[in-house]
Every structure is written in structure tokens, then in C-alpha cells.
Design a protein around this motif. Structure first.
Motif, PDB file in Angstrom:
ATOM      1  N   VAL A   1     -22.871  70.501 -22.551  1.00 61.60           N
ATOM      2  CA  VAL A   1     -23.046  69.103 -22.952  1.00 61.60           C
ATOM      3  C   VAL A   1     -24.212  68.476 -22.198  1.00 61.60           C
ATOM      4  O   VAL A   1     -25.042  67.776 -22.786  1.00 61.60           O
ATOM      5  CB  VAL A   1     -21.742  68.308 -22.742  1.00 61.60           C
ATOM      6  CG1 VAL A   1     -21.974  66.817 -22.899  1.00 61.60           C
ATOM      7  CG2 VAL A   1     -20.668  68.786 -23.712  1.00 61.60           C
ATOM      8  N   ALA A   2     -24.309  68.735 -20.899  1.00 64.37           N
ATOM      9  CA  ALA A   2     -25.431  68.199 -20.114  1.00 64.37           C
ATOM     10  C   ALA A   2     -26.749  68.732 -20.647  1.00 64.37           C
ATOM     11  O   ALA A   2     -27.728  67.987 -20.776  1.00 64.37           O
ATOM     12  CB  ALA A   2     -25.265  68.556 -18.641  1.00 64.37           C
ATOM     13  N   GLU A   3     -26.779  70.013 -20.969  1.00 66.31           N
ATOM     14  CA  GLU A   3     -27.990  70.606 -21.542  1.00 66.31           C
ATOM     15  C   GLU A   3     -28.340  69.951 -22.875  1.00 66.31           C
ATOM     16  O   GLU A   3     -29.510  69.654 -23.149  1.00 66.31           O
ATOM     17  CB  GLU A   3     -27.760  72.102 -21.741  1.00 66.31           C
ATOM     18  CG  GLU A   3     -28.896  72.840 -22.388  1.00 66.31           C
ATOM     19  CD  GLU A   3     -28.520  74.299 -22.618  1.00 66.31           C
ATOM     20  OE1 GLU A   3     -28.845  74.808 -23.709  1.00 66.31           O
ATOM     21  OE2 GLU A   3     -27.918  74.911 -21.725  1.00 66.31           O
ATOM     22  N   SER A   4     -27.344  69.676 -23.686  1.00 65.25           N
ATOM     23  CA  SER A   4     -27.574  69.035 -24.978  1.00 65.25           C
ATOM     24  C   SER A   4     -28.101  67.609 -24.805  1.00 65.25           C
ATOM     25  O   SER A   4     -29.006  67.187 -25.520  1.00 65.25           O
ATOM     26  CB  SER A   4     -26.269  69.020 -25.777  1.00 65.25           C
ATOM     27  OG  SER A   4     -26.440  68.416 -27.020  1.00 65.25           O
ATOM     28  N   ILE A   5     -27.568  66.886 -23.850  1.00 70.13           N
ATOM     29  CA  ILE A   5     -28.045  65.520 -23.588  1.00 70.13           C
ATOM     30  C   ILE A   5     -29.492  65.555 -23.118  1.00 70.13           C
ATOM     31  O   ILE A   5     -30.321  64.757 -23.571  1.00 70.13           O
ATOM     32  CB  ILE A   5     -27.136  64.814 -22.572  1.00 70.13           C
ATOM     33  CG1 ILE A   5     -25.769  64.537 -23.186  1.00 70.13           C
ATOM     34  CG2 ILE A   5     -27.776  63.522 -22.065  1.00 70.13           C
ATOM     35  CD1 ILE A   5     -24.734  64.047 -22.194  1.00 70.13           C
ATOM     36  N   ARG A   6     -29.811  66.468 -22.218  1.00 72.62           N
ATOM     37  CA  ARG A   6     -31.196  66.579 -21.729  1.00 72.62           C
ATOM     38  C   ARG A   6     -32.152  66.928 -22.866  1.00 72.62           C
ATOM     39  O   ARG A   6     -33.241  66.368 -22.974  1.00 72.62           O
ATOM     40  CB  ARG A   6     -31.282  67.623 -20.621  1.00 72.62           C
ATOM     41  CG  ARG A   6     -30.665  67.197 -19.315  1.00 72.62           C
ATOM     42  CD  ARG A   6     -30.988  68.159 -18.192  1.00 72.62           C
ATOM     43  NE  ARG A   6     -30.499  69.502 -18.429  1.00 72.62           N
ATOM     44  CZ  ARG A   6     -29.351  69.987 -17.973  1.00 72.62           C
ATOM     45  NH1 ARG A   6     -28.573  69.210 -17.247  1.00 72.62           N
ATOM     46  NH2 ARG A   6     -28.993  71.224 -18.217  1.00 72.62           N
ATOM     47  N   ARG A   7     -31.741  67.853 -23.712  1.00 72.25           N
ATOM     48  CA  ARG A   7     -32.619  68.310 -24.799  1.00 72.25           C
ATOM     49  C   ARG A   7     -32.810  67.235 -25.866  1.00 72.25           C
ATOM     50  O   ARG A   7     -33.921  67.015 -26.338  1.00 72.25           O
ATOM     51  CB  ARG A   7     -32.055  69.576 -25.419  1.00 72.25           C
ATOM     52  CG  ARG A   7     -32.966  70.200 -26.469  1.00 72.25           C
ATOM     53  CD  ARG A   7     -32.399  71.465 -27.055  1.00 72.25           C
ATOM     54  NE  ARG A   7     -31.026  71.235 -27.266  1.00 72.25           N
ATOM     55  CZ  ARG A   7     -29.952  71.960 -26.950  1.00 72.25           C
ATOM     56  NH1 ARG A   7     -29.997  72.911 -26.498  1.00 72.25           N
ATOM     57  NH2 ARG A   7     -28.742  71.694 -27.120  1.00 72.25           N
ATOM     58  N   THR A   8     -31.739  66.548 -26.257  1.00 73.33           N
ATOM     59  CA  THR A   8     -31.850  65.590 -27.354  1.00 73.33           C
ATOM     60  C   THR A   8     -32.432  64.249 -26.937  1.00 73.33           C
ATOM     61  O   THR A   8     -33.083  63.593 -27.739  1.00 73.33           O
ATOM     62  CB  THR A   8     -30.476  65.338 -28.016  1.00 73.33           C
ATOM     63  OG1 THR A   8     -29.571  64.843 -27.038  1.00 73.33           O
ATOM     64  CG2 THR A   8     -29.940  66.601 -28.647  1.00 73.33           C
ATOM     65  N   SER A   9     -32.201  63.840 -25.679  1.00 70.74           N
ATOM     66  CA  SER A   9     -32.644  62.505 -25.280  1.00 70.74           C
ATOM     67  C   SER A   9     -33.829  62.523 -24.322  1.00 70.74           C
ATOM     68  O   SER A   9     -34.479  61.505 -24.137  1.00 70.74           O
ATOM     69  CB  SER A   9     -31.487  61.742 -24.631  1.00 70.74           C
ATOM     70  OG  SER A   9     -31.148  62.326 -23.393  1.00 70.74           O
TER      71      SER A   9
END
Length: 140
Positions: free
Chosen positions: A27-35
Motif C-alpha cells: 500500500v505504501a508503495e502504491s501511494i508513493r507511485r500514484t501520488s
């Protein structure tokens, strides 16, 4: 609500069990990548110093004029229903530290029957919030 709380914050994501911790990292990786923003996932001993270093909230600060680049942390607890006493103790320590330093806490829980189902549920909730956040951060 999770995406709204992430909008103006730096997320600190914690999962107590092995699968919840793995979901927290994804989830942290997804937040970093998308935002393009910072997001930290880790064990309680890694997140506690960040929570304790949070500056006191200034209720009079204008979010549009006063140092809008500095974001307060928000603690996101991924709960897969693990009954381990160590996990319960770590969750309480994190929640007490967050309460003591005026850090917002968001709970994401899964009630699926199987371990993999709980992992998938936590992961999908988090990645959905990350995508929702990405849509909200569109430049004017």
C-alpha cells in the motif's frame, strides 16, 4: 474516508501480522507511485520515532498560505484480525503515541475467512485509496 485523510498527510502504514505487514508495504508503495508523495510502512519500532517527532498541530495555520509543503503524519493501521498478544501490544503503543502527539489514526480492517482473503482485502482497500488520492491530486 481513508483517501481523504491521506490527502494532506504523510501516511505511516502498519500491519501487525506477517500478511498485514506485507500489505502495508504494498500500500505504501502504491501511494508513493500514484501520488508522488512519501509513505512509510514499517514495524512499530520504526514508526514510533516518526510519530513522536510530529510537530504540534497549529489550528490557526492556513493550509493554502502557511508552509503547505509540510504534511503531518497519519497512522494507518491494517488489521487482519490477528489475535497475537505482541501485535495487540504494538497496536496499543502506536495508538497511544499517536493520541499523545495529535496524529490522526485510520483503521482498515478485514473480516474475510481465509488468511489470503484478509491480505487481499487489506491490499485492495489501500490501493483503492491510493488511486482515489491520485484522482484528487490532478493539477488544475
Amino acid at each position: 474516508m481513508l483517501a481523504i485523510s491521506l490527502a494532506d498527510a504523510s501516511p505511516l502504514i502498519w500491519g501487525g501480522s506477517v500478511l498485514a505487514a506485507r500489505a502495508a508495504r504494498r500500500v505504501a508503495e502504491s501511494i508513493r507511485r500514484t501520488s508522488g508523495r512519501t509513505a512509510l510502512a514499517g514495524d512499530a519500532e520504526h514508526l514510533l520515532p516518526v510519530i513522536e517527532a510530529a510537530r504540534p498541530r497549529n489550528v490557526f495555520a492556513d493550509p493554502f498560505a502557511d508552509d503547505a509543503g509540510e504534511r503531518r503524519p497519519v497512522l494507518v493501521l491494517l488489521d487482519d484480525g490477528a489475535d497475537d498478544p505482541v501485535v495487540h501490544h504494538q497496536r496499543l503503543r502506536l495508538e497511544e503515541a499517536a493520541r499523545g502527539h495529535d496524529v490522526r489514526v485510520e483503521h482498515v480492517a478485514s473480516e474475510a475467512a481465509e488468511d489470503v482473503g484478509r491480505y487481499a482485502s487489506l491490499l485492495l482497500h489501500g490501493t483503492y485509496a491510493a488511486e482515489y488520492l491520485r484522482l484528487g491530486l490532478v493539477a488544475d
